[in-house]
Design a protein around this motif. Structure first.
Motif, PDB file in Angstrom:
ATOM      1  N   ASP A  78      11.679  -4.887  34.742  1.00 55.39           N
ATOM      2  CA  ASP A  78      10.776  -3.896  34.140  1.00 55.39           C
ATOM      3  C   ASP A  78      10.431  -2.788  35.114  1.00 55.39           C
ATOM      4  OD1 ASP A  78       9.240  -6.709  32.598  1.00 55.39           O
ATOM      5  OD2 ASP A  78      10.635  -5.260  31.701  1.00 55.39           O
ATOM      6  N   LEU A  79      10.452  -3.137  36.405  1.00 56.03           N
ATOM      7  CA  LEU A  79      10.089  -2.158  37.434  1.00 56.03           C
ATOM      8  C   LEU A  79      11.006  -0.948  37.391  1.00 56.03           C
ATOM      9  CD1 LEU A  79       7.799  -2.548  39.425  1.00 56.03           C
ATOM     10  CD2 LEU A  79       9.467  -3.089  41.183  1.00 56.03           C
ATOM     11  N   ARG A  80      12.295  -1.241  37.301  1.00 57.27           N
ATOM     12  CA  ARG A  80      13.246  -0.128  37.287  1.00 57.27           C
ATOM     13  C   ARG A  80      13.716   0.207  35.883  1.00 57.27           C
ATOM     14  NH1 ARG A  80      14.374  -3.514  40.909  1.00 57.27           N
ATOM     15  NH2 ARG A  80      14.022  -3.069  43.118  1.00 57.27           N
ATOM     16  N   SER A  81      13.044  -0.385  34.905  1.00 60.04           N
ATOM     17  CA  SER A  81      13.358  -0.101  33.512  1.00 60.04           C
ATOM     18  C   SER A  81      14.841  -0.297  33.216  1.00 60.04           C
ATOM     19  CB  SER A  81      12.957   1.357  33.205  1.00 60.04           C
ATOM     20  OG  SER A  81      12.668   1.485  31.839  1.00 60.04           O
ATOM     21  N   GLN A  82      15.338  -1.443  33.580  1.00 63.59           N
ATOM     22  CA  GLN A  82      16.731  -1.733  33.285  1.00 63.59           C
ATOM     23  C   GLN A  82      16.883  -3.235  33.040  1.00 63.59           C
ATOM     24  OE1 GLN A  82      18.629  -0.348  36.866  1.00 63.59           O
ATOM     25  NE2 GLN A  82      18.097  -2.182  38.039  1.00 63.59           N
ATOM     26  N   THR A  83      18.013  -3.590  32.460  1.00 70.10           N
ATOM     27  CA  THR A  83      18.305  -4.996  32.217  1.00 70.10           C
ATOM     28  C   THR A  83      19.610  -5.340  32.902  1.00 70.10           C
ATOM     29  OG1 THR A  83      17.243  -4.853  30.066  1.00 70.10           O
ATOM     30  CG2 THR A  83      18.684  -6.718  30.423  1.00 70.10           C
ATOM     31  N   LEU A  84      19.617  -6.453  33.620  1.00 66.52           N
ATOM     32  CA  LEU A  84      20.833  -6.885  34.306  1.00 66.52           C
ATOM     33  C   LEU A  84      21.520  -7.939  33.446  1.00 66.52           C
ATOM     34  CD1 LEU A  84      19.383  -7.235  37.911  1.00 66.52           C
ATOM     35  CD2 LEU A  84      20.457  -5.247  36.842  1.00 66.52           C
ATOM     36  N   TYR A 129      25.905  -7.629  38.669  1.00 67.78           N
ATOM     37  CA  TYR A 129      25.397  -7.642  37.298  1.00 67.78           C
ATOM     38  C   TYR A 129      25.759  -6.316  36.633  1.00 67.78           C
ATOM     39  CZ  TYR A 129      22.346 -11.614  38.338  1.00 67.78           C
ATOM     40  OH  TYR A 129      21.853 -12.843  38.676  1.00 67.78           O
ATOM     41  N   PHE A 130      26.059  -6.381  35.358  1.00 72.31           N
ATOM     42  CA  PHE A 130      26.152  -5.142  34.589  1.00 72.31           C
ATOM     43  C   PHE A 130      24.736  -4.622  34.396  1.00 72.31           C
ATOM     44  CE2 PHE A 130      30.558  -5.374  33.381  1.00 72.31           C
ATOM     45  CZ  PHE A 130      30.846  -6.729  33.273  1.00 72.31           C
ATOM     46  N   VAL A 131      24.585  -3.306  34.362  1.00 76.51           N
ATOM     47  CA  VAL A 131      23.254  -2.751  34.135  1.00 76.51           C
ATOM     48  C   VAL A 131      23.202  -2.134  32.753  1.00 76.51           C
ATOM     49  CG1 VAL A 131      21.546  -1.085  34.901  1.00 76.51           C
ATOM     50  CG2 VAL A 131      22.933  -2.279  36.574  1.00 76.51           C
ATOM     51  N   ALA A 132      22.179  -2.492  32.014  1.00 78.95           N
ATOM     52  CA  ALA A 132      22.009  -1.952  30.670  1.00 78.95           C
ATOM     53  C   ALA A 132      20.597  -1.400  30.554  1.00 78.95           C
ATOM     54  CB  ALA A 132      22.227  -3.059  29.642  1.00 78.95           C
ATOM     55  N   PRO A 133      20.378  -0.493  29.625  1.00 81.84           N
ATOM     56  CA  PRO A 133      19.003  -0.035  29.407  1.00 81.84           C
ATOM     57  C   PRO A 133      18.143  -1.197  28.929  1.00 81.84           C
ATOM     58  CG  PRO A 133      20.552   1.157  27.995  1.00 81.84           C
ATOM     59  CD  PRO A 133      21.334   0.116  28.694  1.00 81.84           C
ATOM     60  N   PRO A 134      16.822  -1.125  29.088  1.00 82.89           N
ATOM     61  CA  PRO A 134      15.985  -2.261  28.708  1.00 82.89           C
ATOM     62  C   PRO A 134      15.949  -2.448  27.199  1.00 82.89           C
ATOM     63  CG  PRO A 134      14.628  -0.389  29.300  1.00 82.89           C
ATOM     64  CD  PRO A 134      16.043   0.001  29.596  1.00 82.89           C
ATOM     65  N   GLY A 135      16.321  -3.607  26.718  1.00 83.63           N
ATOM     66  CA  GLY A 135      16.231  -3.896  25.295  1.00 83.63           C
ATOM     67  C   GLY A 135      17.101  -2.980  24.463  1.00 83.63           C
ATOM     68  N   ASN A 136      16.842  -2.959  23.200  1.00 80.83           N
ATOM     69  CA  ASN A 136      17.550  -2.055  22.299  1.00 80.83           C
ATOM     70  C   ASN A 136      16.750  -0.784  22.148  1.00 80.83           C
ATOM     71  OD1 ASN A 136      19.843  -3.416  21.694  1.00 80.83           O
ATOM     72  ND2 ASN A 136      19.078  -4.323  19.814  1.00 80.83           N
ATOM     73  N   ILE A 137      17.438   0.332  22.200  1.00 86.89           N
ATOM     74  CA  ILE A 137      16.736   1.591  21.930  1.00 86.89           C
ATOM     75  C   ILE A 137      17.015   1.903  20.476  1.00 86.89           C
ATOM     76  CG2 ILE A 137      16.588   4.024  22.477  1.00 86.89           C
ATOM     77  CD1 ILE A 137      17.668   3.304  25.250  1.00 86.89           C
ATOM     78  N   SER A 138      15.968   1.884  19.660  1.00 89.27           N
ATOM     79  CA  SER A 138      16.235   2.071  18.243  1.00 89.27           C
ATOM     80  C   SER A 138      16.397   3.546  17.929  1.00 89.27           C
ATOM     81  CB  SER A 138      15.114   1.473  17.404  1.00 89.27           C
ATOM     82  OG  SER A 138      13.896   1.732  17.992  1.00 89.27           O
ATOM     83  N   LEU A 139      17.126   3.783  16.866  1.00 90.81           N
ATOM     84  CA  LEU A 139      17.348   5.162  16.447  1.00 90.81           C
ATOM     85  C   LEU A 139      16.038   5.745  15.922  1.00 90.81           C
ATOM     86  CD1 LEU A 139      20.633   4.719  14.454  1.00 90.81           C
ATOM     87  CD2 LEU A 139      20.369   5.710  16.724  1.00 90.81           C
TER      88      LEU A 139
END
Lengths: 557, 136
Positions: A201-207, B114-124
Motif C-alpha cells: 500500500d505504501l507504494r500503491s502497487q501489488t506484487l 515479482y511482477f508489479v501490478a497496479p493495486p487491485g482492479n481499477i474500474s472503468l
C-alpha cells in the motif's frame, strides 16, 4: 468471485474437537428429542438449532440461520493441474511457473492424471456420484494474479455430484455426547488456483507471484444444511481428516491448502430464506466458527433494528472478531462462462465400460480407485471403539489431535497394560499436559516408549497410580531419565511388606483415637482420613486399597 | 424489447437451447442499448468508442442470428468441436518451471522477481462519473 487477497498470518493451532468459545447453537438449546449416547450409523436430521435474540421483546420470533460453504482444497500432487511446473509451498517468486502458467500465447492446457484420480477418490469417499463424462469451462474475470483473464473450472458438468459428509457434533451437558449430522455435497469440481498478490500500500502497487497459479484445486460445494459456526467448523474438520487420510490434499489451512468461504443468511422458520452475504478470509477453523457466528448475530441485529441485509462480500478481521464489508462497487460479477475450447470432455471408465486394449496410462477406472481407497476416519473411529473398547467420543479426540492416534498406537504396541488404561492415560494425563503447555504431540517430552514403560510398572503393581502420576510429571521435565530410573531414585516402589504396613496402620490408629471412635460410632467416611495419614507416612508407597483393607480388618476385630 | 432478446442471446450458455422459439427474425439486426454497451465494455474491456463500432456489433449479431434458421428441435447440442477426441492425461512429473528470468522480461515493471501490478482492479468510470477508483 474476486480473487482472494490473503496474507498468511501465523501458524494456527489445530482446533480440537468440541470446544468453541461463545455462540454455540448446540449449547444454547439442546436439540429436542435428544438422541441417546453413542449413536452409530444412524444420522439424524436434527431439529434446526434456533437462536434467541439478546433482548426478548414481546412478539419475539425465533431466528434460524442458513450456512453454505465453498471449500477449496489444494490437490497434493507433484505438478500443476494443466502444466508440468512444480507444486511447492515456498520457493523463490515466479520460479515454479511455466509458460502456460504465465499464460503466454501459444500454450495449451494438458490435464494431470493424478489430479483426476484425486478428484475421483475424494468423490468416492464423500459418497458422490462420479460423472463418467465431465466438462471444463472458462470463468472470466480480470485480476492481476490471473494472467489468462479466466480460470479453467468445471461449471456445467463437474466430476462428482450429490454426495454427503457426516460429522459428529458434541452436545449434552458435559459436551461428551457425539451426535452425527450430515451435510449434503452439491458437487466437487476440478479448477485452477490463481497466483498470489502481495499488496504494497505504501507504494500503491501489488506484487504478483505466479508460483501458485495453475495449481490443481478441488472445490467442494456444500448445500446450505449447516446452521451455525460450530457445525461448519466440525464439518470442515471432518473434511480435513478425510482429505488427509486419502492423501488427496494436505488440507492445512494455515498454509492455504484449505480455504473456506461461507454464505450466510438468516430467516424466521417457515418464511422464505433471507438475503445472504459471503464471508471470506477465513484461515483457521476457529476463525471460521467465530466469523460465522458473528455474521449470523450481525444479521439478526440488523434485521431486528429494522435494517436490511445487502447481498455483499464481507471479510473477517480476526483481530477485531468481526466481519466488514469489502465494498464492491462493480455490482454482481458476470463470469461469462464458456466451454474450454482446448479440452475435450473428461471421460472416466469403470470395470464394465473399460475399453479392451486401452493404454492404462490413458484411462481412469473408477472401480479400481474405489478398491484402493484407504481407511476413512469414520471407519478408523469405529475400529478403535471395537478393538479397544473406548467410547466414540474418545475416538474423535484421538483423531482430531494431530499425531495423537499414532502416539496412542505406539504405546499400545509396547505395553502390556490394558487398552482402556492406555486410552485413559493418553486422553486424560498426556493430552492434559500437552494442552496446558500448548504443545503439539510432536513436541512432547514423553515418548510412547516411556509411557509404555510407565504403564507396565503400573500394571505389574510395582508402583501405585499416585506414584505413576508423580513419575509422569518427572518425565515431563525432559531430564532424560527412564521411568524405571525415576522410580528407583525417588523410591516410589510399592511397599511389599504387609507386616510393616500393618504395623504402621496400628500405630496410626493408636495416635488418633478420636478418629477410631468416630469410625466405631458409625461414620464410615472418616476412614479416608486415616488412609490419608497412612499414605503420607509411607510417602505414597503403599497401595491405598490395601491400607483400607488392613484398617477395616483391624477396626472390625 | 428486441435489445433485451439480444441481451438474453448473449447471456445464454453455449450448447444450451435458446429458450425462445422464434426462428430467424425477419426484421434483421436490432438496436443495442447504451446500457448493454457499457456492460460489455466493463466485462470484456473492449472499447466501443464510436457509433460505427456499435453498428458493426449489431451487424455481427445479425449475421450470427442466421443460425436460428436451422430447426434444432430434438437435437442434442455439441459441447465443442473436440468432443469426440480423447483427452490426453499427463503423468504427474515436474518437467517445467525455473524460468523466472525469462518470464520477468515480459513485465514492464519488476520488483525483486515479482511482477508489479497496479493495486487491485481499477474500474472503468461510469458514463456519469469521471474519476476511477481502486477496487477493494
Amino acid at each position: 468471485m474476486a480473487a482472494p487477497m490473503q496474507r498468511w498470518v501465523g501458524r494456527g493451532r489445530h482446533w480440537t474437537f468440541a470446544r468453541v468459545d461463545g455462540g454455540s447453537c448446540h449449547r444454547r438449546e439442546a436439540p429436542t428429542g435428544s438422541t441417546s449416547n453413542r449413536i452409530r450409523g444412524r444420522s439424524s436430521v436434527a431439529q434446526q438449532p434456533l437462536y434467541t435474540t439478546q433482548k426478548p421483546r414481546k412478539g419475539e420470533h425465533k431466528w434460524a440461520a442458513v450456512v453454505g460453504l465453498e471449500i477449496h482444497a489444494q490437490i497434493s500432487s507433484n505438478s500443476k493441474l494443466f502444466s508440468g511446473s512444480q507444486v511447492r509451498f515456498s520457493a523463490p517468486p515466479n520460479s515454479l511457473v511455466s509458460f502456460f502458467d504465465a499464460s503466454l500465447p501459444g500454450t495449451l492446457p494438458v490435464l494431470n492424471r493424478r489430479c483426476v484420480e484425486a478428484a475421483v477418490m475424494t468423490g468416492l469417499a464423500l459418497n458422490c456420484h462420479i460423472n463418467k463424462k465431465s466438462l471444463f469451462d472458462r470463468k472470466h474475470y480480470f485480476y492481476a494474479d490471473l494472467p489468462a483473464g479466466y480460470q479453467i473450472t468445471q461449471q456445467r458438468l463437474p466430476i462428482a455430484v450429490n454426495g454427503s459428509l457426516t460429522y459428529g457434533v458434541c452436545a449434552g451437558k458435559k459436551q461428551s455426547q457425539v451426535i452425527p449430522k450430515t451435510v449434503r455435497i452439491k458437487q466437487i469440481q476440478l479448477e485452477q488456483d490463481s497466483g498470489k498478490s502481495l499488496h504494497d500500500d505504501l507504494r500503491s502497487q501489488t506484487l504478483i507471484d505466479l508460483n501458485r497459479a495453475g495449481v490443481g484445486l478441488l472445490e467442494v460445494v456444500l448445500e446450505p444444511d449447516l446452521s451455525c459456526g460450530e457445525e461448519a467448523a466440525t464439518a470442515v474438520r471432518e473434511l480435513q481428516l478425510i482429505l488427509q487420510a486419502l492423501g488427496t490434499s494436505q488440507a492445512n489451512m494455515a498454509e492455504g491448502q484449505l480455504r473456506v468461504d461461507a454464505n450466510i443468511s438468516v430467516h424466521h422458520p417457515g418464511e422464505p430464506l433471507g438475503v445472504r452475504t459471503e464471508v471470506k478470509n477465513l484461515n483457521s477453523i476457529r476463525f471460521l466458527a467465530k466469523a460465522i457466528d458473528y455474521e449470523i448475530q450481525r444479521q439478526i441485529n440488523e434485521l431486528e433494528n429494522g435494517g436490511e441485509i445487502l447481498n455483499e462480500t464481507r471479510s473477517f478481521h480476526y483481530q477485531l472478531g468481526c466481519t466488514m464489508s469489502m465494498r464492491d462497487k462493480e455490482g454482481k460479477q458476470d463470469y461469462r462462462f464458456m466451454p474450454e475450447p482446448n479440452l475435450p470432455p473428461l471421460v472416466l471408465y469403470d470395470a464394465t465400460s473399460l475399453p479392451a486394449g486401452a493404454d492404462p496410462q490413458q484411462v481412469i477406472n473408477i472401480d479400481q480407485i474405489r478398491e484402493t481407497l484407504p481407511e476413512l476416519p469414520s471407519v478408523t473411529r469405529e475400529r478403535l471403539v471395537q478393538q479397544y473398547g473406548m467410547l466414540l467420543e474418545h475416538s474423535f479426540t484421538l483423531l482430531n489431535e494431530v499425531g495423537l492416534l499414532e502416539f496412542f498406537q505406539n504405546v499400545i504396541k509396547e505395553t502390556r497394560a490394558e487398552p482402556k488404561k492406555v486410552t485413559s492415560w493418553v486422553l486424560n494425563t498426556f493430552l492434559g499436559y500437552l494442552k496446558q503447555q500448548n504443545l503439539a504431540v510432536s513436541e512432547s517430552p514423553v515418548t510412547p516408549s516411556a509411557l509404555a514403560e510407565l504403564l507396565d510398572l503400573l500394571d505389574s503393581r510395582t508402583i501405585s497410580s499416585a506414584a505413576a502420576k508423580q513419575v509422569f510429571e518427572e518425565l515431563w521435565k525432559r531430564e532424560g531419565k527412564t521411568p524405571g530410573q525415576i522410580v528407583s531414585e525417588k523410591q516410589l516402589e510399592l511397599m511389599e511388606d504387609r507386616g510393616a504396613l500393618e504395623q504402621l496402620c496400628h500405630s496410626m490408629m493408636e495416635a488418633h483415637p478420636q478418629v477410631v471412635m468416630d469410625l466405631k460410632k458409625g461414620n464410615p467416611r472418616v476412614i479416608n482420613k486415616l488412609i490419608g495419614l497412612v499414605r503420607k507416612a509411607t510417602q505414597n508407597r503403599a497401595d491405598p486399597a490395601m491400607i483400607k483393607e488392613i484398617l477395616e480388618k483391624k477396626l472390625s476385630s | 424489447m428486441w435489445s433485451r432478446l439480444v441481451w438474453l442471446g448473449l447471456r445464454a450458455p453455449l450448447g444450451g437451447r435458446q429458450g425462445f422459439t422464434s426462428k430467424a427474425d425477419p426484421q434483421g439486426s436490432g438496436r443495442i442499448t447504451a446500457q448493454v454497451i457499457e456492460h460489455l465494455e466493463r466485462l470484456a474491456l473492449v472499447d466501443f468508442g464510436s457509433c460505427e463500432a456499435v453498428a458493426r456489433l449489431e451487424k455481427a449479431i445479425a449475421f450470427a442470428d442466421q443460425l436460428r434458421a436451422v430447426d434444432t428441435d430434438g437435437v442434442e447440442p455439441m459441447e465443442s468441436v473436440l468432443e469426440d477426441r480423447c483427452l490426453y492425461l499427463r503423468s504427474d512429473n515436474v518437467v517445467e518451471g525455473n524460468c523466472a528470468d525469462e518470464l520477468l522480461q515480459n513485465s514492464h515493471r519488476v520488483v525483486e522477481e515479482y511482477f508489479v501490478a497496479p493495486p487491485g482492479n481499477i474500474s472503468l468510470p461510469k458514463l456519469d462519473e469521471q474519476e476511477p477508483f481502486p477496487h477493494s
